[in-house]
Design a protein around this motif. Structure first.
Motif, PDB file in Angstrom:
ATOM      1  N   LEU A  42       0.851  -1.189   0.000  1.00 29.27           N
ATOM      2  CA  LEU A  42       0.000   0.000   0.000  1.00 29.27           C
ATOM      3  C   LEU A  42       0.886   1.239   0.000  1.00 29.27           C
ATOM      4  N   TYR A  43       0.741   2.060  -1.044  1.00 36.75           N
ATOM      5  CA  TYR A  43       1.510   3.306  -1.150  1.00 36.75           C
ATOM      6  C   TYR A  43       0.537   4.470  -1.259  1.00 36.75           C
ATOM      7  N   PHE A  44       0.505   5.310  -0.228  1.00 40.90           N
ATOM      8  CA  PHE A  44      -0.391   6.458  -0.212  1.00 40.90           C
ATOM      9  C   PHE A  44       0.433   7.734  -0.048  1.00 40.90           C
ATOM     10  N   ARG A  45       0.457   8.500  -1.137  1.00 44.70           N
ATOM     11  CA  ARG A  45       1.206   9.747  -1.130  1.00 44.70           C
ATOM     12  C   ARG A  45       0.466  10.847  -0.383  1.00 44.70           C
ATOM     13  N   GLY A  70       4.810   5.019   3.219  1.00 47.04           N
ATOM     14  CA  GLY A  70       4.375   6.401   3.346  1.00 47.04           C
ATOM     15  C   GLY A  70       4.847   7.219   2.157  1.00 47.04           C
ATOM     16  N   PRO A  71       4.483   8.505   2.119  1.00 42.42           N
ATOM     17  CA  PRO A  71       4.806   9.343   0.955  1.00 42.42           C
ATOM     18  C   PRO A  71       6.295   9.524   0.707  1.00 42.42           C
ATOM     19  N   ASN A  72       7.128   9.341   1.724  1.00 44.84           N
ATOM     20  CA  ASN A  72       8.568   9.559   1.562  1.00 44.84           C
ATOM     21  C   ASN A  72       9.383   8.284   1.721  1.00 44.84           C
ATOM     22  N   ASP A  73       8.717   7.133   1.688  1.00 49.73           N
ATOM     23  CA  ASP A  73       9.414   5.879   1.970  1.00 49.73           C
ATOM     24  C   ASP A  73      10.101   5.262   0.759  1.00 49.73           C
ATOM     25  N   LEU A  74       9.668   5.581  -0.442  1.00 42.78           N
ATOM     26  CA  LEU A  74      10.251   4.991  -1.641  1.00 42.78           C
ATOM     27  C   LEU A  74      11.309   5.917  -2.234  1.00 42.78           C
ATOM     28  N   THR A  77      11.434   9.466  -4.327  1.00 44.35           N
ATOM     29  CA  THR A  77      11.563  10.826  -3.775  1.00 44.35           C
ATOM     30  C   THR A  77      12.989  11.346  -3.884  1.00 44.35           C
ATOM     31  N   THR A  78      13.966  10.435  -4.144  1.00 48.47           N
ATOM     32  CA  THR A  78      15.369  10.858  -4.272  1.00 48.47           C
ATOM     33  C   THR A  78      15.871  10.757  -5.709  1.00 48.47           C
ATOM     34  N   GLY A  79      14.957  10.467  -6.650  1.00 44.48           N
ATOM     35  CA  GLY A  79      15.344  10.476  -8.054  1.00 44.48           C
ATOM     36  C   GLY A  79      15.279   9.157  -8.777  1.00 44.48           C
ATOM     37  N   GLU A  80      15.049   8.052  -8.075  1.00 46.58           N
ATOM     38  CA  GLU A  80      14.919   6.770  -8.772  1.00 46.58           C
ATOM     39  C   GLU A  80      13.668   6.797  -9.643  1.00 46.58           C
ATOM     40  N   THR A  81      13.733   6.205 -10.806  1.00 44.58           N
ATOM     41  CA  THR A  81      12.575   6.203 -11.699  1.00 44.58           C
ATOM     42  C   THR A  81      11.528   5.202 -11.203  1.00 44.58           C
TER      43      THR A  81
END
Length: 312
Positions: A42-45, A70-74, A77-81
């Motif tokens: 589950l990914y909820f931004r 969470g919104p900053n867990d993946l 957010t740091t540039g990975e596609t």
């Protein structure tokens, strides 16, 4: 082979009907653990009460295990596609439920693989899982969707679009969207809904004047005027929306003998709907919220299940 659920327009009429029927069954307590051994992410931004909890509890009820982001867990957010992220996650998970509030193109990127099912839990253009919950609630109430007339009052947002895309595909069903001028269904959504209705025998129409509200409807439906709390460009937008609040007076004017009230929640009491309507005898808003879970279960089972026969 994964079944993705990005838009209701991606599935056949038969699948749409089967999802609703399955959700009705789940709503009557006929559940068995058809997803034992499955892993769902589950990914909820953005914030979510009902949809997140519906998918989480629904997955658990069906026997799956859940991983939450969470919104900053993946690392996106740091540039990975998203392509690289999906290639990795698809080796770990059987299903990925995502709420982005942005365009569906982003979610489409995630479907460039067929190992992990991707489910749209809300974008700016469509809320497809909400539509399954809505149709489930209406089916439970009336027994059939054919011949049902839904009056949707308020902004032509992602919930309204999903309703238009689904009700338009049901022969004899009718959706009237009544919005303040400038806040109706987007032109492209209205065009798609009109084409679907023309092909399948439903009716989808947009109106703007309150005096044009149809009467003797089966369902009065409204939604929060500020979708996800996002402010509108016009600082005085509420002046145009206030007359479209669902009041007891409006309910009396448009209702027939069996009319119910629905709301996708969260509601702004005294804003989009009055307390007397939301808490009144015609309201099915909280049963509708329950069906967000049964709809989530039906969608999860179709997307990632290996066994979807009749429940024991």
């Amino acid at each position: 082979m994964a079944n993705h659920f990005i838009s209701t327009n991606d599935v056949s009429n038969d699948v749409l009907r089967a999802l609703v029927d399955r959700a009705v069954e789940f709503g009557h307590g006929r559940v068995r653990q058809t997803l034992t051994g499955k892993l769902v992410g589950l990914y909820f931004r953005r914030s979510s009460t009902r949809t997140r909890t519906a998918f989480w509890t629904g997955a658990l009820r069906l026997g799956a295990q859940v991983v939450t982001f969470g919104p900053n867990d993946l690392q996106v957010t740091t540039g990975e596609t998203w392509g690289d992220t999906t290639q990795v996650l698809s080796g770990y998970l059987d299903g990925f439920v995502a709420r982005t509030n942005d365009t569906m193109e982003e979610l489409r990127e995630l479907t460039d693989q067929n190992q992990m099912a991707v489910i749209n839990a809300l974008t700016a253009h469509e809320h497809p899982t909400q539509a399954i919950a809505d149709l489930t609630t209406i089916t439970e109430e009336f027994g059939d969707l054919g011949g049902v007339h839904v009056l949707y009052v308020g902004e032509g947002n992602s919930t309204a679009a999903a309703l238009a895309f689904t009700l338009g595909r049901i022969r004899g069903a009718r959706l009237t969207v009544l919005s303040p001028r400038g806040y109706g269904l987007p032109a492209d959504s209205l065009e798609i809904a009109g084409r679907l209705a023309g092909d399948n025998g439903g009716i989808v129409e947009q109106r703007f004047e309150l005096d044009d509200a149809p009467t003797d409807v089966n369902v009065v439906y409204t939604s929060r005027w500020q979708t996800m709390g996002v402010a509108k460009a016009d600082p005085n937008w509420q002046l145009g929306f206030t007359p479209y609040r669902v009041t007891q007076e409006l309910m009396k004017r448009v209702s027939g003998d069996d009319t119910i009230f629905m709301h996708d929640l969260p509601a702004v009491r005294g804003g989009d709907v009055d307390d007397a309507v939301l808490d009144g005898p015609q309201s099915r808003a909280f049963r509708q919220a329950y069906h967000k879970m049964t709809a989530a279960m039906a969608i999860l089972e179709w997307c990632v299940g290996t066994e979807t026969g009749d429940p024991a």
